[in-house]
Design a protein around this motif. Structure first.
Motif, mmCIF file in Angstrom:
data_model
loop_
_atom_site.group_PDB
_atom_site.id
_atom_site.type_symbol
_atom_site.label_atom_id
_atom_site.label_comp_id
_atom_site.label_asym_id
_atom_site.label_seq_id
_atom_site.Cartn_x
_atom_site.Cartn_y
_atom_site.Cartn_z
ATOM 1 N N VAL A 1 0.816 -1.213 0.000
ATOM 2 C CA VAL A 1 0.000 0.000 0.000
ATOM 3 C C VAL A 1 0.856 1.271 0.000
ATOM 4 C CG1 VAL A 1 -1.973 -1.117 1.095
ATOM 5 C CG2 VAL A 1 -0.183 -0.084 2.531
ATOM 6 N N ALA A 2 2.154 1.108 0.300
ATOM 7 C CA ALA A 2 3.049 2.268 0.325
ATOM 8 C C ALA A 2 4.485 1.781 0.238
ATOM 9 C CB ALA A 2 2.842 3.078 1.603
ATOM 10 N N GLU A 3 5.378 2.712 -0.038
ATOM 11 C CA GLU A 3 6.814 2.427 -0.026
ATOM 12 C C GLU A 3 7.526 3.485 0.817
ATOM 13 O OE1 GLU A 3 7.445 0.297 -4.388
ATOM 14 O OE2 GLU A 3 7.924 2.433 -4.128
ATOM 15 N N ILE A 4 8.612 3.063 1.462
ATOM 16 C CA ILE A 4 9.444 3.978 2.237
ATOM 17 C C ILE A 4 10.855 3.921 1.673
ATOM 18 C CG2 ILE A 4 10.372 4.524 4.515
ATOM 19 C CD1 ILE A 4 7.862 3.197 5.706
ATOM 20 N N ILE A 5 11.362 5.073 1.269
ATOM 21 C CA ILE A 5 12.671 5.136 0.620
ATOM 22 C C ILE A 5 13.684 5.818 1.531
ATOM 23 C CG2 ILE A 5 13.959 6.077 -1.344
ATOM 24 C CD1 ILE A 5 11.400 5.855 -2.984
ATOM 25 N N ASP A 6 14.839 5.150 1.715
ATOM 26 C CA ASP A 6 15.965 5.733 2.441
ATOM 27 C C ASP A 6 16.879 6.380 1.404
ATOM 28 O OD1 ASP A 6 18.410 6.266 3.694
ATOM 29 O OD2 ASP A 6 18.245 4.530 5.021
ATOM 30 N N PRO A 7 16.986 7.712 1.364
ATOM 31 C CA PRO A 7 17.770 8.368 0.316
ATOM 32 C C PRO A 7 19.280 8.213 0.494
ATOM 33 C CG PRO A 7 16.948 9.987 1.870
ATOM 34 C CD PRO A 7 16.343 8.680 2.269
ATOM 35 N N ILE A 8 19.712 7.684 1.624
ATOM 36 C CA ILE A 8 21.145 7.469 1.840
ATOM 37 C C ILE A 8 21.575 6.112 1.296
ATOM 38 C CG2 ILE A 8 22.960 7.247 3.590
ATOM 39 C CD1 ILE A 8 21.321 9.157 5.330
ATOM 40 N N THR A 9 20.830 5.072 1.680
ATOM 41 C CA THR A 9 21.184 3.715 1.236
ATOM 42 C C THR A 9 20.441 3.295 -0.026
ATOM 43 O OG1 THR A 9 19.432 2.696 2.559
ATOM 44 C CG2 THR A 9 21.550 3.078 3.646
ATOM 45 N N ASP A 10 19.453 4.100 -0.439
ATOM 46 C CA ASP A 10 18.584 3.792 -1.580
ATOM 47 C C ASP A 10 17.729 2.545 -1.361
ATOM 48 O OD1 ASP A 10 19.532 6.004 -3.012
ATOM 49 O OD2 ASP A 10 21.249 4.858 -3.751
ATOM 50 N N THR A 11 17.583 2.174 -0.103
ATOM 51 C CA THR A 11 16.724 1.037 0.238
ATOM 52 C C THR A 11 15.258 1.427 0.072
ATOM 53 O OG1 THR A 11 18.336 0.276 1.867
ATOM 54 C CG2 THR A 11 16.097 -0.600 2.059
ATOM 55 N N VAL A 12 14.490 0.519 -0.522
ATOM 56 C CA VAL A 12 13.055 0.717 -0.677
ATOM 57 C C VAL A 12 12.327 -0.360 0.114
ATOM 58 C CG1 VAL A 12 11.115 0.850 -2.270
ATOM 59 C CG2 VAL A 12 13.367 1.693 -2.979
ATOM 60 N N LYS A 13 11.568 0.061 1.116
ATOM 61 C CA LYS A 13 10.821 -0.867 1.956
ATOM 62 C C LYS A 13 9.349 -0.857 1.559
ATOM 63 C CE LYS A 13 13.511 -2.418 5.478
ATOM 64 N NZ LYS A 13 13.495 -3.766 6.097
ATOM 65 N N ALA A 14 8.786 -2.038 1.353
ATOM 66 C CA ALA A 14 7.364 -2.150 1.043
ATOM 67 C C ALA A 14 6.552 -2.129 2.334
ATOM 68 C CB ALA A 14 7.085 -3.424 0.272
ATOM 69 N N VAL A 15 5.433 -1.415 2.306
ATOM 70 C CA VAL A 15 4.492 -1.385 3.422
ATOM 71 C C VAL A 15 3.255 -2.157 2.980
ATOM 72 C CG1 VAL A 15 3.155 0.060 4.989
ATOM 73 C CG2 VAL A 15 5.352 0.879 4.108
ATOM 74 N N ARG A 16 2.908 -3.204 3.722
ATOM 75 C CA ARG A 16 1.828 -4.103 3.303
ATOM 76 C C ARG A 16 0.647 -4.066 4.262
ATOM 77 N NH1 ARG A 16 3.597 -7.643 -0.637
ATOM 78 N NH2 ARG A 16 5.877 -7.634 -0.953
ATOM 79 N N ALA A 17 -0.525 -4.286 3.709
ATOM 80 C CA ALA A 17 -1.727 -4.443 4.530
ATOM 81 C C ALA A 17 -1.709 -5.839 5.140
ATOM 82 C CB ALA A 17 -2.975 -4.261 3.676
ATOM 83 N N GLN A 18 -1.996 -5.928 6.415
ATOM 84 C CA GLN A 18 -1.964 -7.228 7.077
ATOM 85 C C GLN A 18 -3.173 -8.079 6.705
ATOM 86 O OE1 GLN A 18 -1.407 -7.042 11.328
ATOM 87 N NE2 GLN A 18 -2.036 -9.157 11.650
ATOM 88 N N ALA A 19 -4.361 -7.475 6.765
ATOM 89 C CA ALA A 19 -5.576 -8.243 6.511
ATOM 90 C C ALA A 19 -6.375 -7.718 5.327
ATOM 91 C CB ALA A 19 -6.456 -8.263 7.759
ATOM 92 N N GLY A 20 -6.201 -6.475 4.973
ATOM 93 C CA GLY A 20 -6.937 -5.905 3.851
ATOM 94 C C GLY A 20 -8.273 -5.314 4.252
ATOM 95 N N GLY A 21 -8.838 -4.545 3.328
ATOM 96 C CA GLY A 21 -10.111 -3.884 3.576
ATOM 97 C C GLY A 21 -10.119 -2.518 2.919
#
Length: 377
Positions: free
Chosen positions: A323-343
């Motif tokens: 549902v979203a992404e979080i980007i670290d501009p130093i390491t360029d890591t992209v973390k996915a944010v997921r819905a646990q159950a949905g709705g």
């Protein structure tokens, strides 16, 4: 219109504040209806809505159209409204205790119980006796609150708000979220009546919970009737206060057009209830989605960084969906944010930066699950 100013205990030297309530109609005239806004003092949409509703009620009063007692508190938290940092309001949490202003309200069932007449509690279940019992319970609640010590300014605010609201038939507590669709929280015991309210207010999503925990204002008004009914099962005591939290979109949704339309919608709903005279408004026909609060989830940030929402409030998402992404501009890591159950996503964060564990969005599904229905802080 009658205006009452309720003085609060002085929090600091030369710093006494007051709570102001506006009263229309007469006590014991029809129903008692209570509306408030600004309990979270940085949530402004409801305050503007009540500004417009007061205008409509003043006009109705001049026409002689008010057929109930209506009480309005447009700024329910003067202590919170005074909390400012760099010209930004910090109105959700008390900076003295760190607690949410909409938590820790007194348990009115416990306070009222010792004051209830044994003779009346042993009476039959005739309609007349039920009415007398409701009146005695309401008196007991108000009297107990009057005698309850207030150890702080915030505690006094909680008690004063409940004194104004606890004997009402209808309580509407107006809030908003960071960024959100119109939605409301309600007791499932009032499901049919809440559906009508939602239709008038053009709200499609309702979250149902009788006791979500934490002692919120709406549940402090409505839950005592369930607790007393459980303690005195022979009385068949019916719930007598429909207390609802109405979430008026997001904090930035403040405009003349939106607020005046919301005020008119509330006015028409009060007409529908018979609290106001005039032509009976046509009940809007719209499908209302009723969801159990226990199927809700608060999606938290798995890392700190720049937040990019991929899905928005009002959209339905599936279990495990990104549902979203979080980007670290130093390491360029992209973390996915997921819905646990949905709705359905009914609220989300507005600021595009998050720290680890920060709230990203709120989602409500159709099926309760273990860990669902966590109460936001």
């Amino acid at each position: 219109m009658k205006i009452n100013h309720h003085k609060l205990p002085e929090h600091a030297l030369s710093g006494q504040r007051q709570l102001t309530s506006f009263h229309f109609g007469q006590p014991d005239l029809g129903e008692k209806i209570y509306l408030q806004a600004g309990l979270h003092a940085d949530e402004l949409p409801g305050m503007l809505v009540l500004h417009y509703l007061k205008r409509l009620l003043s006009q109705a009063e001049r026409r002689g159209d008010i057929q109930s007692e209506i009480v309005i508190v447009p700024l329910a938290n003067p202590a919170g409204s005074a909390q400012l940092l760099l010209n930004c309001g910090i109105g959700r949490f008390d900076l003295v205790s760190g607690r949410n202003f909409n938590r820790d309200f007194p348990d009115l069932a416990r306070l009222a119980q010792p004051r209830l007449s044994a003779a009346l509690l042993d009476s039959d279940n005739s309609p007349g006796e039920q009415k007398s019992l409701r009146q005695q319970i309401r008196r007991a609640m108000v009297e107990a609150l009057h005698e309850l010590p207030a150890p702080s300014e915030v505690a006094a605010i909680r008690q004063q708000l409940l004194q104004l609201a606890c004997d009402a038939d209808l309580v509407l507590d107006l809030h908003c979220d960071d960024r959100a669709i119109l939605h409301l929280y309600a007791d499932p015991a009032w499901r049919e009546q809440v559906e009508t309210l939602a239709q008038f207010l053009a709200i499609d999503t309702v979250l149902l919970s009788q006791d979500s925990g934490g002692g919120s204002f709406d549940e402090a008004c409505g839950l005592p009737w369930h607790r007393l009914a459980a303690h005195y099962p022979h009385l068949s005591l019916a719930p007598a206060c429909m207390a609802v939290t109405v979430e008026l979109r997001g904090q930035q949704d403040v405009s003349h057009a939106v607020a005046s339309a919301d005020a008119e919608a509330i006015y028409h709903y009060l007409q529908h209830r018979g609290a106001l005279a005039g032509p009976a408004p046509v009940r809007p026909q719209r499908e209302i989605v009723m969801l159990p609060f226990s199927a809700g989830e608060i999606v938290s940030a798995p890392a700190s960084g720049i937040l990019l929402l991929l899905r928005q409030p009002g959209e339905w998402v599936g279990k495990g969906e990104v549902v979203a992404e979080i980007i670290d501009p130093i390491t360029d890591t992209v973390k996915a944010v997921r819905a646990q159950a949905g709705g359905i996503i009914y609220a989300s964060r507005r600021a595009p930066f998050v720290t680890l564990g920060a709230e990203v969005m709120k989602i409500a599904g159709k099926v309760p699950y273990e860990g669902g229905g966590e109460v936001a802080q």
